[in-house]
Design a protein around this motif. Structure first.
Motif, mmCIF file in Angstrom:
data_model
loop_
_atom_site.group_PDB
_atom_site.id
_atom_site.type_symbol
_atom_site.label_atom_id
_atom_site.label_comp_id
_atom_site.label_asym_id
_atom_site.label_seq_id
_atom_site.Cartn_x
_atom_site.Cartn_y
_atom_site.Cartn_z
ATOM 1 N N LEU A 184 68.220 4.079 49.449
ATOM 2 C CA LEU A 184 68.778 3.615 48.823
ATOM 3 C C LEU A 184 70.728 4.873 49.218
ATOM 4 C CD1 LEU A 184 68.321 4.360 45.301
ATOM 5 C CD2 LEU A 184 68.271 2.703 45.992
ATOM 6 N N PRO A 185 71.747 4.515 48.936
ATOM 7 C CA PRO A 185 72.452 4.851 49.775
ATOM 8 C C PRO A 185 72.848 5.957 49.010
ATOM 9 C CG PRO A 185 73.372 2.678 49.331
ATOM 10 C CD PRO A 185 71.931 3.254 49.296
ATOM 11 N N GLU A 186 73.335 7.071 50.550
ATOM 12 C CA GLU A 186 72.971 8.959 49.553
ATOM 13 C C GLU A 186 74.053 8.685 48.502
ATOM 14 O OE1 GLU A 186 73.685 12.849 51.572
ATOM 15 O OE2 GLU A 186 74.524 10.962 52.718
ATOM 16 N N GLY A 187 73.968 8.857 47.641
ATOM 17 C CA GLY A 187 74.149 9.417 46.279
ATOM 18 C C GLY A 187 74.264 8.116 44.912
ATOM 19 N N ASP A 188 73.443 7.136 45.269
ATOM 20 C CA ASP A 188 73.129 6.597 44.759
ATOM 21 C C ASP A 188 71.786 6.690 43.410
ATOM 22 O OD1 ASP A 188 75.417 5.605 45.370
ATOM 23 O OD2 ASP A 188 74.547 3.179 46.106
ATOM 24 N N SER A 189 71.027 7.401 43.671
ATOM 25 C CA SER A 189 70.332 7.482 43.065
ATOM 26 C C SER A 189 70.380 7.155 41.460
ATOM 27 C CB SER A 189 69.218 9.103 42.982
ATOM 28 O OG SER A 189 69.193 9.144 44.782
ATOM 29 N N ASP A 190 70.923 8.228 40.717
ATOM 30 C CA ASP A 190 71.382 7.805 39.822
ATOM 31 C C ASP A 190 72.151 7.164 38.902
ATOM 32 O OD1 ASP A 190 70.417 11.399 39.796
ATOM 33 O OD2 ASP A 190 69.160 9.551 39.770
ATOM 34 N N ILE B 207 69.865 -5.186 43.952
ATOM 35 C CA ILE B 207 69.585 -3.817 44.709
ATOM 36 C C ILE B 207 70.536 -3.371 45.963
ATOM 37 C CG2 ILE B 207 68.982 -0.975 44.102
ATOM 38 C CD1 ILE B 207 67.244 -2.904 42.615
ATOM 39 N N SER B 208 71.446 -3.080 46.138
ATOM 40 C CA SER B 208 72.115 -1.787 47.799
ATOM 41 C C SER B 208 71.340 -1.548 47.881
ATOM 42 C CB SER B 208 73.634 -1.570 47.014
ATOM 43 O OG SER B 208 74.264 -3.049 47.261
ATOM 44 N N LEU B 209 70.467 -1.362 48.671
ATOM 45 C CA LEU B 209 70.167 -0.205 50.005
ATOM 46 C C LEU B 209 70.601 0.022 51.522
ATOM 47 C CD1 LEU B 209 66.207 -2.537 49.596
ATOM 48 C CD2 LEU B 209 67.190 -0.995 48.246
ATOM 49 N N ASP B 210 69.983 1.638 51.603
ATOM 50 C CA ASP B 210 70.429 1.867 52.665
ATOM 51 C C ASP B 210 70.467 1.093 53.820
ATOM 52 O OD1 ASP B 210 71.855 3.665 54.465
ATOM 53 O OD2 ASP B 210 71.048 5.283 53.866
ATOM 54 N N PRO B 211 71.132 0.631 54.792
ATOM 55 C CA PRO B 211 70.848 0.074 56.117
ATOM 56 C C PRO B 211 70.273 0.717 57.109
ATOM 57 C CG PRO B 211 73.522 0.517 55.770
ATOM 58 C CD PRO B 211 73.176 0.973 53.917
ATOM 59 N N ARG B 212 70.066 2.062 57.146
ATOM 60 C CA ARG B 212 69.359 3.042 58.047
ATOM 61 C C ARG B 212 68.737 2.515 57.019
ATOM 62 N NH1 ARG B 212 73.088 7.588 57.448
ATOM 63 N NH2 ARG B 212 72.637 7.585 55.276
ATOM 64 N N ALA B 213 67.705 2.302 56.670
ATOM 65 C CA ALA B 213 66.793 2.446 55.583
ATOM 66 C C ALA B 213 65.706 1.525 56.664
ATOM 67 C CB ALA B 213 66.029 1.882 54.827
ATOM 68 N N GLY B 214 66.088 0.400 57.350
ATOM 69 C CA GLY B 214 64.963 -0.203 58.636
ATOM 70 C C GLY B 214 63.695 -1.245 57.470
#
Length: 217
Positions: free
Chosen positions: A188-194, A141-148
């Motif tokens: 999660l990257p913005e907009g990918d929640s659903d 699963i791709s995660l937001d790289p800014r999540a650290g």
């Protein structure tokens, strides 16, 4: 010489007659019959009530979501795992099999449901195969790289057990949780929640539990 004060001889007593035998355990037998009749009556009443007023379906008992959470950010409490949706942020998370407190992702939380997958196949592939497959899917699963993300985060995933597989369960649910502390943002990257994965179908709480596993990020 005859002694005049001797007692007169007594006639021989008739032989003792055995007392008539009492009915054996007559009272106990009646008690057992009464208990059996009462148990049968209770069983009949139970079956009739189930037919007339069947238990509510799991869908009818769904925990509602608060569309306008307050300052505490709580969307729902005691939400069954089968009702969680991808992207849900969770407060007080301990296990993917527990009822969860769902909160807004900009409020304090320590875990998030990052994705779900629907497996295919008819035959149960075995616990080890499912374990490997579930871990690979969750880590894809791709995660937001800014999540650290770092070593303080741990992957958790629930997957079908052999018993729930036989009942039609094919869902793998993927979670990330902090070993300590909390965050106030989504992983999660913005907009990918659903958009990724499939939401879980509602399932009865009477089903036998799914399997779970965790692994470090």
């Amino acid at each position: 010489m005859v002694e005049n004060n001797l007692p007169e001889p007594q006639a021989a007593l008739p032989p003792l007659q055995p007392e008539p035998e009492k009915p054996k355990r007559q009272g106990a037998r009646w008690a057992l019959m009464v208990v059996a009749v009462l148990a049968l009556a209770a069983a009949v009443v139970f079956v009739v009530l189930r037919l007339v007023d069947p238990p509510a379906s799991p869908i009818a008992n769904n925990v509602p979501r608060n569309e306008n959470p307050g300052l505490d950010g709580i969307i729902a409490t005691q939400m069954p795992p089968a009702q969680l949706e991808q992207g849900d942020c969770l407060r007080g998370f301990l296990s993917p099999l527990d009822p969860q407190t769902v909160v807004t992702c900009d409020s304090s939380h320590n875990a998030q449901l990052i994705g779900t997958f629907q497996l295919t196949g008819e035959d149960y592939p075995g616990a080890n195969v499912l374990l490997t497959q579930s871990e690979d899917l969750c880590k894809s699963i791709s995660l937001d790289p800014r999540a650290g993300l770092d070593s303080t985060w741990t992957y958790h995933f629930s997957r079908p057990s052999e018993s729930t597989w036989d009942q039609g369960d094919r869902t793998v649910s993927c979670f990330l949780s902090l070993s300590e502390g909390n965050v106030r943002s989504s992983l999660l990257p913005e907009g990918d929640s659903d958009d990724e994965g499939d939401k879980n179908d509602s399932k009865s709480e009477d089903e036998k539990p799914k399997d779970e596993e965790s692994t470090e990020s």
